[in-house]
Design a protein around this motif. Structure first.
Motif, mmCIF file in Angstrom:
data_model
loop_
_atom_site.group_PDB
_atom_site.id
_atom_site.type_symbol
_atom_site.label_atom_id
_atom_site.label_comp_id
_atom_site.label_asym_id
_atom_site.label_seq_id
_atom_site.Cartn_x
_atom_site.Cartn_y
_atom_site.Cartn_z
ATOM 1 N N LEU A 88 0.801 -1.223 0.000
ATOM 2 C CA LEU A 88 0.000 0.000 0.000
ATOM 3 C C LEU A 88 0.833 1.271 0.000
ATOM 4 O O LEU A 88 0.281 2.366 -0.134
ATOM 5 N N ARG A 89 2.152 1.175 0.151
ATOM 6 C CA ARG A 89 3.001 2.359 0.271
ATOM 7 C C ARG A 89 2.822 3.363 -0.871
ATOM 8 O O ARG A 89 2.667 4.557 -0.610
ATOM 9 N N PRO A 90 2.794 2.957 -2.141
ATOM 10 C CA PRO A 90 2.610 3.966 -3.199
ATOM 11 C C PRO A 90 1.274 4.688 -3.111
ATOM 12 O O PRO A 90 1.206 5.914 -3.271
ATOM 13 N N ILE A 91 0.224 3.965 -2.809
ATOM 14 C CA ILE A 91 -1.101 4.580 -2.680
ATOM 15 C C ILE A 91 -1.135 5.470 -1.450
ATOM 16 O O ILE A 91 -1.703 6.566 -1.473
ATOM 17 N N PHE A 92 -0.524 5.007 -0.358
ATOM 18 C CA PHE A 92 -0.479 5.797 0.864
ATOM 19 C C PHE A 92 0.250 7.118 0.632
ATOM 20 O O PHE A 92 -0.211 8.179 1.059
ATOM 21 N N LEU A 93 1.387 7.066 -0.069
ATOM 22 C CA LEU A 93 2.132 8.290 -0.366
ATOM 23 C C LEU A 93 1.332 9.218 -1.271
ATOM 24 O O LEU A 93 1.363 10.440 -1.103
ATOM 25 N N LEU A 94 0.598 8.661 -2.219
ATOM 26 C CA LEU A 94 -0.255 9.473 -3.080
ATOM 27 C C LEU A 94 -1.352 10.159 -2.274
ATOM 28 O O LEU A 94 -1.590 11.363 -2.419
ATOM 29 N N VAL A 95 -2.007 9.412 -1.396
ATOM 30 C CA VAL A 95 -3.083 9.977 -0.578
ATOM 31 C C VAL A 95 -2.537 11.066 0.344
ATOM 32 O O VAL A 95 -3.132 12.144 0.458
ATOM 33 N N VAL A 96 -1.413 10.824 0.977
ATOM 34 C CA VAL A 96 -0.824 11.830 1.862
ATOM 35 C C VAL A 96 -0.451 13.082 1.069
ATOM 36 O O VAL A 96 -0.722 14.206 1.498
ATOM 37 N N SER A 97 0.137 12.898 -0.103
ATOM 38 C CA SER A 97 0.507 14.051 -0.935
ATOM 39 C C SER A 97 -0.714 14.860 -1.342
ATOM 40 O O SER A 97 -0.716 16.101 -1.265
ATOM 41 N N LEU A 98 -1.750 14.178 -1.787
ATOM 42 C CA LEU A 98 -2.973 14.882 -2.188
ATOM 43 C C LEU A 98 -3.625 15.598 -1.019
ATOM 44 O O LEU A 98 -4.115 16.728 -1.158
ATOM 45 N N GLU A 99 -3.636 14.971 0.150
ATOM 46 C CA GLU A 99 -4.249 15.599 1.319
ATOM 47 C C GLU A 99 -3.473 16.849 1.735
ATOM 48 O O GLU A 99 -4.065 17.846 2.139
ATOM 49 N N VAL A 100 -2.151 16.807 1.653
ATOM 50 C CA VAL A 100 -1.348 17.988 1.986
ATOM 51 C C VAL A 100 -1.640 19.108 0.992
ATOM 52 O O VAL A 100 -1.833 20.270 1.382
ATOM 53 N N ILE A 101 -1.702 18.776 -0.277
ATOM 54 C CA ILE A 101 -2.018 19.784 -1.295
ATOM 55 C C ILE A 101 -3.398 20.371 -1.049
ATOM 56 O O ILE A 101 -3.593 21.588 -1.115
ATOM 57 N N TRP A 102 -4.362 19.517 -0.765
ATOM 58 C CA TRP A 102 -5.731 19.996 -0.550
ATOM 59 C C TRP A 102 -5.860 20.794 0.737
ATOM 60 O O TRP A 102 -6.735 21.640 0.858
#
Length: 129
Positions: A88-102
């Motif tokens: 899940l690490r790639p998806i987790f990093l994507l979600v964290v990145s998107l949440e920080v941007i948002w």
């Protein structure tokens, strides 16, 4: 309208529970309360996306991987660290990145509800920008 000092739903609910000090509580006049309300709002808006995305990624993990880890004697924590999280690490990093941007887009919620006040209690980087 939830936190309106005279006829807000939160004030009425707390008063009906016997907490009379919240009868006409000015939520946005208290910096700590205003900041907590805004954090709750932003978390409320962002958690469903993260939960659904991580859940859908979790359903792609093969059950055979969990079975083989259990046969090797791995416990729940070890299975999470060695099987689930690496997948899940790639998806987790994507979600964290998107949440920080948002989160940087939280200007609208803050400006509409408090305009950065009271004082500077709810002024965060996007409001300064």
């Amino acid at each position: 309208w939830l936190f309106h000092s005279e006829f807000g739903i939160v004030n009425r609910s707390l008063t009906s529970l016997g907490l009379d000090s919240f009868d006409r509580y000015p939520w946005f006049a208290n910096g700590t309360a205003a900041f907590a309300i805004l954090v709750t709002l932003i978390v409320w808006q962002s958690v469903p996306f993260a939960a659904i995305t991580l859940y859908s990624a979790l359903t792609t993990v093969s059950p055979e991987l969990y079975e083989s880890a259990r046969l090797d004697g791995a416990g729940a924590g070890r299975i999470f660290r060695s099987v689930t999280f690496p997948i899940l690490r790639p998806i987790f990093l994507l979600v964290v990145s998107l949440e920080v941007i948002w989160t940087f887009k939280a200007f609208v919620q803050i400006w509409v509800m408090t305009r950065g006040g009271p004082g500077d209690a709810t002024t965060i980087l996007p409001v300064y920008v």
